[in-house]
Write a protein that holds these residues in place. Structure first.
Motif, short mmCIF file in Angstrom:
data_model
loop_
_atom_site.label_atom_id
_atom_site.label_comp_id
_atom_site.label_asym_id
_atom_site.label_seq_id
_atom_site.Cartn_x
_atom_site.Cartn_y
_atom_site.Cartn_z
N ASP E 76 44.26 -10.70 27.08
CA ASP E 76 43.72 -10.54 28.43
C ASP E 76 42.46 -9.67 28.45
O ASP E 76 41.52 -9.93 29.21
N MET E 77 42.42 -8.64 27.61
CA MET E 77 41.22 -7.80 27.60
C MET E 77 40.06 -8.50 26.92
O MET E 77 38.90 -8.28 27.28
N ASN E 80 38.53 -10.25 29.58
CA ASN E 80 37.71 -9.38 30.41
C ASN E 80 36.35 -9.14 29.76
O ASN E 80 35.31 -9.16 30.43
N GLY E 83 34.41 -12.24 30.41
CA GLY E 83 33.99 -12.34 31.81
C GLY E 83 32.80 -11.44 32.12
O GLY E 83 31.83 -11.84 32.77
N GLU E 84 32.86 -10.20 31.63
CA GLU E 84 31.74 -9.28 31.88
C GLU E 84 30.49 -9.72 31.13
O GLU E 84 29.37 -9.48 31.61
N ASP E 114 27.93 -3.81 34.87
CA ASP E 114 28.44 -4.70 33.83
C ASP E 114 28.25 -4.10 32.45
O ASP E 114 28.96 -4.45 31.51
N HIS E 117 31.29 -1.99 32.19
CA HIS E 117 32.49 -2.83 32.13
C HIS E 117 32.66 -3.47 30.76
O HIS E 117 33.74 -3.47 30.19
N GLN E 118 31.58 -4.01 30.20
CA GLN E 118 31.70 -4.55 28.84
C GLN E 118 32.13 -3.47 27.86
O GLN E 118 33.02 -3.67 27.04
N TRP E 121 36.02 -2.49 28.29
CA TRP E 121 37.03 -3.41 27.76
C TRP E 121 36.98 -3.45 26.24
O TRP E 121 38.01 -3.59 25.59
N THR F 82 38.40 -15.64 22.94
CA THR F 82 39.39 -15.55 24.01
C THR F 82 40.23 -16.81 24.09
O THR F 82 41.46 -16.76 24.18
#
Lengths: 218, 218, 218, 218, 218, 218
Positions: E76-77, E80, E83-84, E114, E117-118, E121, F82
């Motif tokens: 899941d990470m 993330n 996504g970022e 971002d 955020h990158q 994670w 991912t």
């Protein structure tokens, strides 16, 4: 209020774009207005980075709901004939929507490919029949006596007037060679009269009843 | 842990349902297990209240992406032939999936309706041709000299082996009567050699470049 | 690079279109730029052939997920009131987005139809109540003592501040006439303290555990 | 052939599961058959790892097409009343689909919450009217003389028979207090006679024409 | 023909809009053409009433199919991080698509968010490994001897040529430290020769058979 | 009432199926109940004719919304890592959901393939960095001074309590080596005080106003 979005006047935007905005760069120095007038999808430079994305021109993602492989080759090849027919029609229309010779060259190629594709699937359909694997109807070997044969070639007219009585598909031999089209001007209900049109409402489903009712317990 | 969901043993659940649970009521006193074994969709009693809902058997909502009316009647009627073909095939399969005589009666009716529907659209297709409104190809009146005619009947073999050379759709007259199928064993690339296979990357789109590059300003 | 798309200058495109491009034909001799400025959907001439397609103005296909028939007429007619309300609102906004008198005439008609439609469904809702078939709440005959009645009219304030305490919907009689709105300034958790907040991870599901664990076999 | 899928007999599968299969582990030693009979979604242990996933019981993902915020509070609060009505109806039906006391406790709580939610939005609707911000119709301040007022309260009967003539919504004062419902037994077409019902087909769109036509060039 | 849509000339439309059309009002007196040139979505003033709607720029509604919470934190990470990464890339591209300083300020903020955020994670991924909860592979504690280990680090070359033989990912130690990448130039089929490539067609499914067959009854 | 659906008792259905129903035929003589207990999708024999269909186990069609190719290889390869991580996790879970040795063999193969796939994309990510084409952040060459750098490594604590202060991702060097994580216990609003929180409502959009207003004309 979104007035802010056009605070920069079109003229200024154009100038700025020519000064180095990425739209200008992608479009050889042209500006945002010209990009819009050329019908450029604004997602093209952002999301796939000037590449292609698997969407239609309205942004609907391709999906596999259209991928149908039933295993009955006559049904599936008829679908292929249909697909190529709709496809070549779009090619022809898009050809007419532009005067750009490069784009027209591409459609000229695609039109020819769809010509052979339509022809091929039509040939394959004939081949299936020639080999005795399928006949006119899909599926061809469902036992005919198990269908309600008395209505299998009967046209029931539910339109006003009798215009339909003139059509090819209400009289004469059927295309599968197994029946004769039949025209019924005023079709009657076939089933038995339903005795219980309004079954009592199950109170524990809380649909609205015909008459007031008490709460129901269980 | 979801063990709680089956805390009530199947036997107890059955008894309880027979004592008045709504499943039992809808199903004439039968219990939840029997409902599952009968393949009842659990949303039937809850969401539409024992009515019908416009979904397929997997819960996909009906949607209009399938509603295609192109205005070209040959293309659209071919789609109708296809739809009726796939439909009658499903009727036949579902007929075989049950032994219930009432359900089989319904499919017997539906099979017969799809028999005439397939026949009708096939007749309509012939009628369009008889009237000279459409011919074999969709669309029929796109000017033939505007397509790249030299490849319009050419089969290009991209499979291993030469099995395709035997097929009906690679030799002999085409179905539209305007060409001869042609078989090319080893197709060659047709376009000119692209001079620039790898255009330089526009730095302000931030796709990965071929060579390290400096930040770009604008 | 997609610069090619605008290689033909807007001026040339305009001229060409007037020379016979299909956009020009459909639009009475006007050119592509004017089509874009008039907001014409580019799929209109191509996909449905200048006809209508069952999509919204953003290309989303109509789908039946919105078709809700629960069987409870009060719930369903409230939905109808809502649908007509949102619909007349859009009519009014679209009326204001144009100055074209023909389009405004059409909206003038649609606004009036939505006026009676809203009125009718509101009348039907009252009628259901007058007949004693439904009351204020949906569903109206679920046994009241089976719901957790002590919280059925209690407003729990989870916002900062006490502004909500002034609202009509936190004090005074409830709309169904069966209770009194009640305001709780600082709601407390109602359930028992969970003893096991963190159940042990089932090792064979491979979710990340709290502590390192060995591979698990089965 | 998928016979392989049931090669292991149900009895053996049950035993194996009890020997340590993960279904057995999640379900306290019960076996796959019991999981199916308990209606367990097979994706629950696999995809979200025994957690929750934002889907309905048929696997349809939640989507924001349902999120409607029009800015007109009367329209939006009517939607909230509707949402809570459909929601409480589902609560009541699901309550009846189970005999499990724990699940029933949860629905008892949810029914009570939906009781106050329906009441609250109904109160908010009244409040908007009391403040003079909205009236019965959405939107309330569109200028009435701009709609085609002569048909704004007129019921047009398109059903067979005259049953509708008895309904509350075809006579008497309208709910907005601004008109009188009116019943038209046999409505007539209102618009002018269209002079051109069948406009000529634009040949470059390749829709099927009324009469055979030559290829068209541009 | 939709020529009617542009019956009002652009010039007249502009004037009318300036006279008070709602587009003009929302856009500070500018006209419809300028709204289109500014890329305004025509649904913005109508559907959400000049508010925001949960759609992408092509009108696709947000949906929860993208919401993935597997319970395995490493999987899941990594999602993330992904996504970022895609998000910051779009920020950078959109920054370049405009010269408007206010919009650029907003993207300047979003790019910085971002960035952390990158970084976060990526730090969390390292943290999971440092704690021994996960390792390089997801999932990390599936028993290695239960996978077909002889192919677990084997690159099978299905491309023309041997260019792939030079890549980092076909030789040298694997990233999980448990194997050595291995390059197979000409991979061979691994499974046993299927004895029955063409199982007989079940006649009651009505797929097309290899040989003509009689109707089948049951 | 759908009681009709189970009118035939399970025992009779079983017998009938063994007498030749198509489910029995596909499943080696087993009956409908066993098909349900084996989890067979009822669409398998009907729609694709005992073949495969491009849907997930809940009937959702595959769609291209998941196909993301941004052109930035670091972003796209992270997505691949991912995807392979989520995929191998599902393999492992599905392996545990069955005891069938044939199905487990297949998953044993798939687990090994996903082992090398995860390893490969991780290797490719490192390779991109080794070649200097990308760095830790996506995108790596956006000019750093154009982002609001003072907040680019700042963690803002919006949770209750200070638990987050202990995490790896709020202090120490950032993963991109260009900053130091920073922890802000009580973040303050950064922007200027909005002077106009409640802009006047444009009356021709018919959103609910703050104060009663007259109809507006244009």
């Amino acid at each position: 209020m979104i007035a802010h979005l056009v605070e920069t006047s079109p003229v200024e935007t154009e100038k700025a774009a020519n000064d180095g905005g990425v739209v200008g760069a992608v479009l050889d120095g042209r500006d945002t207005q010209e990009a819009i007038l050329a019908g450029m999808n604004p997602q093209t430079p952002s999301s796939p980075g000037d590449g292609a994305a698997p969407r239609d021109s309205q942004g609907n993602h391709w999906n596999a709901a259209y991928a149908i492989a039933s295993g009955n080759l006559l049904a599936d090849m008829r679908f292929n004939v249909t697909g190529e027919s709709q496809g070549r029609l779009q090619d022809a229309r898009l050809y007419q929507l532009t005067q750009d010779s490069g784009v027209r060259d591409m459609f000229s190629f695609l039109l020819a490919r769809d010509t052979i594709h339509q022809n091929q699937w039509l040939a394959a359909v004939e081949d299936l029949k020639a080999d005795g694997l399928e006949d006119t109807l899909v599926p061809s070997n469902f036992p005919q006596e198990r269908e309600m044969s008395e209505i299998a070639y009967r046209f029931m007219n539910f339109s006003e007037g009798e215009d339909s009585a003139q059509a090819r598909w209400v009289s004469g031999p059927s295309m599968d060679g197994k029946g004769e089209f039949e025209y019924v001007s005023e079709p009657q209900a076939m089933g038995p009269q339903m005795e219980v049109l309004d079954p009592p409402v199950e109170p524990r489903l809380y649909s609205t009843p015909k008459q007031p009712m008490q709460p129901s317990y269980s």
